[in-house]
Structures are given as structure tokens and as C-alpha cells.
Design a protein around this motif. Sequence first.
Motif, PDB file in Angstrom:
ATOM      1  N   UNK A   1      -5.515 -41.332  -8.803  1.00  0.00           N
ATOM      2  CA  UNK A   1      -6.248 -40.167  -9.298  1.00  0.00           C
ATOM      3  C   UNK A   1      -6.079 -38.984  -8.347  1.00  0.00           C
ATOM      4  N   UNK A   2      -6.221 -39.210  -7.044  1.00  0.00           N
ATOM      5  CA  UNK A   2      -6.052 -38.131  -6.070  1.00  0.00           C
ATOM      6  C   UNK A   2      -4.637 -37.580  -6.100  1.00  0.00           C
ATOM      7  N   UNK A   3      -3.657 -38.476  -6.185  1.00  0.00           N
ATOM      8  CA  UNK A   3      -2.260 -38.041  -6.205  1.00  0.00           C
ATOM      9  C   UNK A   3      -1.984 -37.167  -7.429  1.00  0.00           C
ATOM     10  N   UNK A   4      -2.453 -37.608  -8.588  1.00  0.00           N
ATOM     11  CA  UNK A   4      -2.250 -36.830  -9.816  1.00  0.00           C
ATOM     12  C   UNK A   4      -2.949 -35.483  -9.716  1.00  0.00           C
ATOM     13  N   UNK A   5      -4.158 -35.464  -9.180  1.00  0.00           N
ATOM     14  CA  UNK A   5      -4.913 -34.213  -9.057  1.00  0.00           C
ATOM     15  C   UNK A   5      -4.222 -33.234  -8.113  1.00  0.00           C
ATOM     16  N   UNK A   6      -3.583 -33.759  -7.079  1.00  0.00           N
ATOM     17  CA  UNK A   6      -2.916 -32.902  -6.103  1.00  0.00           C
ATOM     18  C   UNK A   6      -1.657 -32.265  -6.658  1.00  0.00           C
ATOM     19  N   UNK A   7      -0.882 -33.037  -7.414  1.00  0.00           N
ATOM     20  CA  UNK A   7       0.420 -32.526  -7.880  1.00  0.00           C
ATOM     21  C   UNK A   7       0.357 -31.990  -9.307  1.00  0.00           C
ATOM     22  N   UNK A   8      -0.701 -32.311 -10.047  1.00  0.00           N
ATOM     23  CA  UNK A   8      -0.780 -31.891 -11.445  1.00  0.00           C
ATOM     24  C   UNK A   8      -2.227 -31.496 -11.769  1.00  0.00           C
TER      25      UNK A   8
ATOM     26  N   UNK B   1     -25.396 -32.402 -13.816  1.00  0.00           N
ATOM     27  CA  UNK B   1     -24.071 -32.999 -13.638  1.00  0.00           C
ATOM     28  C   UNK B   1     -22.993 -31.931 -13.737  1.00  0.00           C
ATOM     29  N   UNK B   2     -23.111 -31.051 -14.716  1.00  0.00           N
ATOM     30  CA  UNK B   2     -22.140 -29.968 -14.867  1.00  0.00           C
ATOM     31  C   UNK B   2     -22.057 -29.102 -13.601  1.00  0.00           C
ATOM     32  N   UNK B   3     -23.219 -28.848 -12.993  1.00  0.00           N
ATOM     33  CA  UNK B   3     -23.243 -27.967 -11.829  1.00  0.00           C
ATOM     34  C   UNK B   3     -22.677 -28.628 -10.579  1.00  0.00           C
ATOM     35  N   UNK B   4     -22.723 -29.955 -10.526  1.00  0.00           N
ATOM     36  CA  UNK B   4     -22.249 -30.649  -9.327  1.00  0.00           C
ATOM     37  C   UNK B   4     -20.833 -31.212  -9.489  1.00  0.00           C
ATOM     38  N   UNK B   5     -20.351 -31.318 -10.714  1.00  0.00           N
ATOM     39  CA  UNK B   5     -19.024 -31.882 -10.966  1.00  0.00           C
ATOM     40  C   UNK B   5     -18.315 -31.011 -11.997  1.00  0.00           C
ATOM     41  N   UNK B   6     -17.260 -30.353 -11.569  1.00  0.00           N
ATOM     42  CA  UNK B   6     -16.564 -29.438 -12.454  1.00  0.00           C
ATOM     43  C   UNK B   6     -15.777 -30.191 -13.519  1.00  0.00           C
TER      44      UNK B   6
ATOM     45  N   UNK C   1     -11.326 -30.458  -5.495  1.00  0.00           N
ATOM     46  CA  UNK C   1     -12.320 -29.819  -6.346  1.00  0.00           C
ATOM     47  C   UNK C   1     -12.515 -28.350  -5.999  1.00  0.00           C
ATOM     48  N   UNK C   2     -12.260 -27.987  -4.756  1.00  0.00           N
ATOM     49  CA  UNK C   2     -12.556 -26.623  -4.299  1.00  0.00           C
ATOM     50  C   UNK C   2     -11.320 -25.768  -4.050  1.00  0.00           C
ATOM     51  N   UNK C   3     -10.155 -26.357  -4.120  1.00  0.00           N
ATOM     52  CA  UNK C   3      -8.957 -25.551  -3.882  1.00  0.00           C
ATOM     53  C   UNK C   3      -8.688 -24.656  -5.091  1.00  0.00           C
TER      54      UNK C   3
ATOM     55  N   UNK D   1     -13.233 -37.163   1.053  1.00  0.00           N
ATOM     56  CA  UNK D   1     -12.718 -35.990   1.773  1.00  0.00           C
ATOM     57  C   UNK D   1     -11.670 -35.259   0.944  1.00  0.00           C
ATOM     58  N   UNK D   2     -10.720 -36.018   0.404  1.00  0.00           N
ATOM     59  CA  UNK D   2      -9.658 -35.407  -0.401  1.00  0.00           C
ATOM     60  C   UNK D   2     -10.217 -34.889  -1.720  1.00  0.00           C
TER      61      UNK D   2
END
Length: 224
Positions: free
Chosen positions: A98-105, A129-134, A32-34, A26-27
Motif C-alpha cells: 500500500x505504501x509503495x503504491x501510494x508513493x509511486x501512484x 473520520x473525514x477530517x482525520x483521514x483524507x 498523506x501530507x505531501x 511514519x511513511x
Amino acid sequence: MSYMRTFYRKYKHLFPLAIFLIFYLTVFVYVENRPAYHMHLLASRFDHLIPFCELFVVPYIMWFFYITFGVLFFGIVEKDRDQCYQLSTNLMIGMALFLLISLIWPNGHTLRPAVLPRDNVFTRLVIMIYSSDTSTNVFPSIHVFNTIAMHTAVRHSTTLKKHPWAVRISGIIAVSIVLSTMFIKQHTVIDVVGAMGLNLVTWYVLYRQPQFLTNLREKLVREK
């Protein structure tokens, strides 16, 4: 209803990881989309020395089966429940950080080739893979972290000590997956090194400090 209770008692050690995965996905979809107003681009000179090689898409995709099969093995086959708790906790720690780092950095890279050098079944898989995972939110590499966490669990497995060939095969798969992240330009060397460093810390805490695991297990799953 009795079947459900029996199922829960038998496999309740897998429920914390299953519930965490729902939260993680969910996170992950959110990050990925924000919209990222300032992206920290990661790259090193070593990344430019690594050529693009589409054949490595095979071990990259193999990761999904490697992790799934490994979790099921430690949850169902491995008799030592501590091993399942160790693996699950290791995976959850890595993904949570990983989620924490992605959120703040917010981070990413621009190493993907604009035009793939060849057209074959492997490059088409890379395009999928490129199209489904940035190429954003790449540090540390969860592909690498989870792979090393799984192979660490395999190396410590009581059951697999009787089957050294399985440990060797796991090692070959793990190395190929780690290399694949860089050869198909999904991750940078920095992402890989970061995941390895984090793995070193979690290995020490979870596999060299047994009392920590005992206390954590009592909190996660209470025997009735």
C-alpha cells in the motif's frame, strides 16, 4: 533488566510487526501530507449505485478494535506461533505494498457527499473520520486488506477451531467492515477489489506454502 529479557523472550514474535508499524505510520503521515501534483481518481459505476449510509460508520470504527484484539490474540493466546507469524507477515506485506503504491501512484476519489443528508450521531462520527483521514491514497484499501487477513487467520486458528461460534462472529464483523468502507464513501469498489485480490495472493503464499513460512520465520526470529 531481567524482567525485560523475560518479556522479550516471551513476546519477541510480536516485535517485527510492532517495529514495522512505526515505519508504516511514519511513511503514511508523509504520503498523506505531501503535495500531489497529479492525482489518479478512482471510481466505478458501481460506486454510484451504493448509497451513503452513516450507520456503517459503526463497523468502520470497529475495525480498529477488531485488528488490535486479533493481533493480541494471536500473539498471546494462540499457542501455534506459526499462526502469529503468518498473520504478522500478511499484514506487513499488505501495508508495505500500500505504501509503495501510494508513493509511486498517488490516487484518491471524490465520492464523499459534499453535504451529509442527515445530522445525527453517526453522521458526526463520519465527519470526524473525514477530517482525520483524507480521500487520498486509498488503493488498495488497508481497512479491507487487514480485515480479510485477520479473518483468514481466525479461520486457520488451531485454538478457535474449538469455538466455531467465534469464527462465525469474526466473519460477520469482517463482512460488515468491508461493506462499511463503501457505504460511508471512504473507499471505492476498485479499492476493495484490489485489496481482495492482494489477499488472495498472500493467502496462497502464506497459508498454502508452509515451507515459505518456515524459512521466513527463521530469518525474522532466531531461537537462542
